[in-house]
Design a protein around this motif. Structure first.
Motif, PDB file in Angstrom:
ATOM      1  N   UNK A  46       0.778  -1.361  -0.099  1.00 42.64           N
ATOM      2  CA  UNK A  46       0.034   0.097   0.016  1.00 42.64           C
ATOM      3  C   UNK A  46       0.675   1.287  -0.002  1.00 42.64           C
ATOM      4  N   UNK A  47       2.251   1.258   0.124  1.00 40.36           N
ATOM      5  CA  UNK A  47       2.987   2.293   0.006  1.00 40.36           C
ATOM      6  C   UNK A  47       3.871   2.249  -1.317  1.00 40.36           C
ATOM      7  N   UNK A  48       4.426   3.527  -1.395  1.00 39.98           N
ATOM      8  CA  UNK A  48       5.068   3.898  -2.848  1.00 39.98           C
ATOM      9  C   UNK A  48       6.717   4.190  -2.415  1.00 39.98           C
ATOM     10  N   UNK A  49       7.537   3.626  -2.781  1.00 43.02           N
ATOM     11  CA  UNK A  49       8.836   3.835  -2.432  1.00 43.02           C
ATOM     12  C   UNK A  49       9.471   4.498  -3.802  1.00 43.02           C
ATOM     13  N   UNK A  50      10.124   5.827  -3.325  1.00 44.19           N
ATOM     14  CA  UNK A  50      10.739   6.604  -4.237  1.00 44.19           C
ATOM     15  C   UNK A  50      12.281   6.572  -4.313  1.00 44.19           C
ATOM     16  N   UNK A  51      12.742   5.852  -3.482  1.00 44.29           N
ATOM     17  CA  UNK A  51      14.581   5.708  -3.124  1.00 44.29           C
ATOM     18  C   UNK A  51      14.886   4.623  -3.367  1.00 44.29           C
TER      19      UNK A  51
ATOM     20  N   UNK B 148      11.034 -13.266 -16.754  1.00 48.18           N
ATOM     21  CA  UNK B 148       9.569 -13.068 -15.908  1.00 48.18           C
ATOM     22  C   UNK B 148       9.830 -11.853 -15.147  1.00 48.18           C
ATOM     23  N   UNK B 149      10.989 -11.369 -14.767  1.00 48.16           N
ATOM     24  CA  UNK B 149      11.243 -10.127 -13.985  1.00 48.16           C
ATOM     25  C   UNK B 149      11.277  -8.648 -14.959  1.00 48.16           C
ATOM     26  N   UNK B 150      10.460  -7.725 -14.507  1.00 50.76           N
ATOM     27  CA  UNK B 150      10.489  -6.638 -15.238  1.00 50.76           C
ATOM     28  C   UNK B 150      10.722  -5.533 -13.863  1.00 50.76           C
ATOM     29  N   UNK B 151      11.507  -4.833 -14.181  1.00 50.74           N
ATOM     30  CA  UNK B 151      11.941  -3.693 -13.179  1.00 50.74           C
ATOM     31  C   UNK B 151      11.479  -2.348 -13.879  1.00 50.74           C
ATOM     32  N   UNK B 152      10.655  -1.590 -13.378  1.00 49.41           N
ATOM     33  CA  UNK B 152      10.077  -0.363 -13.766  1.00 49.41           C
ATOM     34  C   UNK B 152       9.619   0.712 -13.165  1.00 49.41           C
ATOM     35  N   UNK B 153       9.949   2.011 -13.350  1.00 52.65           N
ATOM     36  CA  UNK B 153       9.534   2.940 -12.366  1.00 52.65           C
ATOM     37  C   UNK B 153      10.156   2.833 -11.227  1.00 52.65           C
ATOM     38  N   UNK B 154      11.711   2.908 -11.307  1.00 51.87           N
ATOM     39  CA  UNK B 154      12.433   2.533  -9.995  1.00 51.87           C
ATOM     40  C   UNK B 154      13.799   3.367  -9.945  1.00 51.87           C
ATOM     41  N   UNK B 155      14.683   3.343  -8.775  1.00 53.97           N
ATOM     42  CA  UNK B 155      15.677   4.023  -8.877  1.00 53.97           C
ATOM     43  C   UNK B 155      16.753   2.996  -8.268  1.00 53.97           C
ATOM     44  N   UNK B 156      17.931   3.189  -9.088  1.00 53.96           N
ATOM     45  CA  UNK B 156      19.156   2.064  -8.657  1.00 53.96           C
ATOM     46  C   UNK B 156      20.510   3.048  -8.529  1.00 53.96           C
ATOM     47  N   UNK B 157      20.973   2.826  -7.483  1.00 52.86           N
ATOM     48  CA  UNK B 157      22.428   3.432  -7.273  1.00 52.86           C
ATOM     49  C   UNK B 157      23.574   2.987  -8.089  1.00 52.86           C
ATOM     50  N   UNK B 158      23.646   1.390  -8.131  1.00 54.54           N
ATOM     51  CA  UNK B 158      24.723   0.872  -9.078  1.00 54.54           C
ATOM     52  C   UNK B 158      24.206  -0.546  -9.398  1.00 54.54           C
TER      53      UNK B 158
ATOM     54  N   UNK C 240      13.649   3.516 -15.748  1.00 58.61           N
ATOM     55  CA  UNK C 240      14.166   3.596 -14.538  1.00 58.61           C
ATOM     56  C   UNK C 240      15.264   4.812 -14.572  1.00 58.61           C
ATOM     57  N   UNK C 241      15.828   4.977 -13.419  1.00 58.52           N
ATOM     58  CA  UNK C 241      16.935   6.112 -13.165  1.00 58.52           C
ATOM     59  C   UNK C 241      18.109   5.283 -12.440  1.00 58.52           C
ATOM     60  N   UNK C 242      19.162   5.065 -13.006  1.00 60.92           N
ATOM     61  CA  UNK C 242      20.177   4.318 -12.574  1.00 60.92           C
ATOM     62  C   UNK C 242      21.603   5.115 -12.434  1.00 60.92           C
TER      63      UNK C 242
ATOM     64  N   UNK D 277      13.656   3.332 -22.090  1.00 58.10           N
ATOM     65  CA  UNK D 277      13.323   4.561 -21.503  1.00 58.10           C
ATOM     66  C   UNK D 277      13.942   4.693 -20.210  1.00 58.10           C
ATOM     67  N   UNK D 278      15.003   4.587 -19.980  1.00 59.66           N
ATOM     68  CA  UNK D 278      15.909   4.683 -18.683  1.00 59.66           C
ATOM     69  C   UNK D 278      17.110   5.641 -18.875  1.00 59.66           C
ATOM     70  N   UNK D 279      17.394   6.044 -17.885  1.00 65.60           N
ATOM     71  CA  UNK D 279      18.562   7.240 -17.586  1.00 65.60           C
ATOM     72  C   UNK D 279      19.510   6.466 -16.883  1.00 65.60           C
ATOM     73  N   UNK D 280      21.096   6.940 -17.381  1.00 60.81           N
ATOM     74  CA  UNK D 280      22.233   6.082 -16.863  1.00 60.81           C
ATOM     75  C   UNK D 280      23.182   7.286 -16.683  1.00 60.81           C
ATOM     76  N   UNK D 281      23.483   7.665 -15.496  1.00 61.49           N
ATOM     77  CA  UNK D 281      24.386   8.638 -15.250  1.00 61.49           C
ATOM     78  C   UNK D 281      25.754   8.447 -15.495  1.00 61.49           C
ATOM     79  N   UNK D 282      26.237   7.224 -15.088  1.00 63.79           N
ATOM     80  CA  UNK D 282      27.658   6.931 -15.612  1.00 63.79           C
ATOM     81  C   UNK D 282      27.795   5.599 -15.877  1.00 63.79           C
ATOM     82  N   UNK D 283      28.505   5.353 -17.027  1.00 63.19           N
ATOM     83  CA  UNK D 283      28.442   4.003 -17.632  1.00 63.19           C
ATOM     84  C   UNK D 283      30.048   3.718 -17.837  1.00 63.19           C
ATOM     85  N   UNK D 284      30.367   2.481 -17.355  1.00 66.58           N
ATOM     86  CA  UNK D 284      31.645   1.961 -17.291  1.00 66.58           C
ATOM     87  C   UNK D 284      31.748   0.538 -18.007  1.00 66.58           C
ATOM     88  N   UNK D 285      32.825   0.578 -18.876  1.00 69.21           N
ATOM     89  CA  UNK D 285      32.995  -0.823 -19.724  1.00 69.21           C
ATOM     90  C   UNK D 285      32.733  -0.455 -21.003  1.00 69.21           C
ATOM     91  N   UNK D 286      32.013   0.495 -21.452  1.00 65.36           N
ATOM     92  CA  UNK D 286      31.765   0.833 -22.873  1.00 65.36           C
ATOM     93  C   UNK D 286      32.239   2.253 -23.003  1.00 65.36           C
TER      94      UNK D 286
END
Length: 621
Positions: free
Chosen positions: A381-386, A441-451, A467-469, A486-495
């Motif tokens: 019943x809650x919505x986490x944003x962090x 079978x896993x879809x990660x959407x509308x979420x935030x990822x640190x790394x 997602x915002x990564x 449709x996701x944003x990546x701040x820092x990309x390493x290895x490419x």
């Protein structure tokens, strides 16, 4: 003879100085003092304990601020030791304020202090001397004087704090020309004006601060002076209280936490328990389990915030009620006003926020695991944003053995709109030391990822949308039936560029920085030989990029502008021969993994280069 100064100077060091105690036994801390610098607020002047003692001796009034476990009480003790040899008719008293609950006048505080030391016979004369303003005072813990109630109203809470410190104001008012040092947690008051008002500091005074953490050199000195252990692990925070607990480890425990994959989490668990017990020693009525539960509750509450993660007094009150089942009264209010890891949002604002990102992430991880194993349906019943954060993901990874059951809970939360739970579970599983991951079978959407560290891993079936990564590691990663869109990546390493991204990443994704290009460019611009540029790139990949190990072909692959294959082979042979890295078989060739006890040496070499004096620098010539 009349004042009992000689008796006091003998008896006082036998007792504890505030919270400067052994975290295991609760007895006075016997660790050797590591000199640090205290920072004066108005001019950023760096002061030693000797400088502080001289200021107090000259009659200055000083407020020492710092977070929990930063060494305020130890500073009081060191200043006392420096002032103790001075004139016996101008004594220095070091008083633990938490032992003076409810005392409203200075004379009661002095009598209580001398009575606790068994020196009541001298109390009358000392009261007279203090009243004449001829006694230097070292007062520890203005945040440990108990208020009698707790409220969610900011104005009322300020009045409660002022009322609880009435005896301390009376004592400080008697200092007049004598010196004063009073210490407490930096964020206890809502503003500097409230601090001055509640403490009765209406004349000129200095504010100095304890640094939150040791420097690398200070931490090394502390560990070398107080233990036979070789060094602290790279992941360990440098807060003095944490270092103090670390020095209590025996060799077997040290080997376990520094070599086992979940040693960091085990140490965090132990420290959290020790911290709760420490608060109980300060105020005996505090229940360690409730304190820990409140911190976990508050860490979860911050995840519902969109921007600022502020916690109001009312929310802290609610957290206490949810954990304990009753409203906070008496000493419970003290616990809530001085909660570890929390600090003031800003001047005049009674709200609190987590000031330790590492601890907040760990608490979020522990809270999520607890919720999963309790099958806590309130998360629906809650919505986490962090995001759970990097360390929180490692906490989850260390606590889960059957990922299918945990994923099921995450999918249930996602189906009700709390997508972040499933994302956090995926983050935790990615931290597991595996090469192959099947997220079908896993879809990660509308979420935030640190790394997300995908380096050297084979990922199957993962769907990511909107997602915002913060950071993503892609070196030697493989994707099968995966989709990132449709996701944003701040820092990309290895490419190296957007055009070189794996096909699983759709055109709709956006990228801010490709860090490998930045690192390669910086190394390429250095005025050194290509052989040494190659060495620095290898060190960077092995010791300063995320990932457990590097494949041989990836390690020997670098910037075509300066790469020297002969130098690379020489560097690897030297590091293998001297145990700096180790070799392991992989599915498709050799793997090279860093031995992290050499990370400090590699940092010194990387920073100092030819001036480091390291044999490895010469080995590539």
């Amino acid at each position: 003879m009349f004042l009992g100064t000689r008796d006091y100077n003998f008896q006082r060091p036998q007792k504890d100085f505030g919270s400067s105690v052994d975290p295991v036994t609760g007895l006075p801390d016997t660790a050797k003092y590591t000199p640090i610098y205290y920072i004066r607020e108005h001019d950023a002047f760096r002061m030693t304990s000797s400088d502080v003692a001289k200021m107090v001796s000259s009659g200055r009034k000083i407020v020492l601020l710092g977070e929990f476990g930063s060494g305020k009480s130890r500073c009081i003790r060191e200043v006392f030791e420096l002032l103790r040899p001075q004139s016996q008719i101008s004594p220095t008293l070091a008083i633990n304020l938490r032992e003076n609950w409810g005392l409203a006048t200075f004379d009661l505080i002095i009598r209580n202090h001398f009575g606790a030391l068994g020196l009541s016979a001298f109390a009358d004369d000392m009261v007279k001397l203090v009243g004449q303003g001829r006694v230097k005072l070292l007062l520890d813990g203005f945040d440990e004087i108990g208020s009698q109630s707790w409220t969610g109203e900011a104005a009322r809470l300020k009045e409660i704090r002022r009322k609880s410190l009435v005896g301390i104001r009376d004592l400080i008012s008697k200092c007049r020309n004598a010196g004063l040092l009073i210490a407490g947690r930096e964020h206890y008051f809502s503003s500097g004006d409230e601090l001055a008002d509640c403490l009765g500091l209406d004349s000129e005074f200095d504010i100095i601060r304890c640094p939150d953490e040791f420097t690398d050199a200070e931490m090394s000195d502390y560990i070398a002076n107080n233990t036979n252990l070789p060094s602290a692990p790279e992941w360990m925070p440098k807060k003095p209280l944490i270092c103090q607990l670390f020095t209590k480890l025996d060799k077997a425990d040290f080997d376990r936490i520094t070599t086992e994959k979940h040693g960091e989490v085990e140490f965090f668990d132990s420290f959290l328990d020790a911290l709760a017990k420490r608060e109980q020693r300060i105020h005996g009525s505090i229940d360690p389990a409730i304190l820990k539960g409140v911190l976990l509750n508050l860490a979860v509450r911050t995840r519902t915030k969109n921007d600022l993660e502020e916690l109001s007094p009312a929310e802290i009150n609610e957290a206490f009620y949810e954990v304990s089942g009753h409203t906070p009264l008496d000493e419970s209010a003290v616990m809530l006003q001085r909660l570890p890891y929390l600090g003031r949002v800003g001047s005049g604002n009674p709200n609190r926020t987590f000031i330790d990102e590492y601890a907040k992430s760990g608490l979020r991880g522990l809270a999520l695991i607890d919720a999963i194993y309790r099958n806590d349906k309130s998360l629906l019943t809650v919505r986490w944003h962090k995001s759970i954060g990097d360390f929180g993901a490692r906490v989850v990874s260390s606590k889960v053995s059957h990922w299918d059951d945990v994923r099921k809970f995450g999918r249930l939360c996602a189906s009700h709109g709390n997508h972040q739970v499933l994302c956090d579970i995926v983050c935790g599983e990615i931290e597991a030391q595996k090469d192959d991951y099947d997220f079908s079978g896993i879809t990660v959407e509308n979420s935030h990822v640190t790394t997300w560290d995908f380096s050297g891993k084979r990922i199957k079936g993962l769907q990511v949308d909107n997602c915002i990564v913060g950071a993503i590691e892609l070196e030697d990663s493989e994707f099968e039936m995966c989709s990132f869109k449709a996701s944003e990546f701040t820092r990309v390493s290895g490419v190296a560029s957007k055009g070189a991204m794996p096909s699983a990443f759709a055109e709709s994704c956006e990228y801010t920085t490709f860090t490998d290009v930045d690192v390669s460019s910086r190394i390429s611009a250095l005025p050194i030989s290509n052989k040494h540029k190659t060495l620095l790139m290898i060190i960077q990949k092995l010791f300063f990029q995320r990932g457990r190990a590097r494949k041989e072909e990836a390690l020997l692959r670098g910037s075509s502008v300066f790469w020297d294959s002969t130098a690379a082979s020489s560097a690897i042979r030297y590091m293998l021969r001297n145990g700096i890295i180790r070799e392991a078989p992989g599915k498709s060739g050799k793997l090279y993994a860093p031995c992290l006890e050499f990370k400090a040496r590699m940092r010194k070499l990387k920073d100092g280069m030819s001036t480091s004096g390291d044999d490895l620098w010469s080995a590539v010539l």
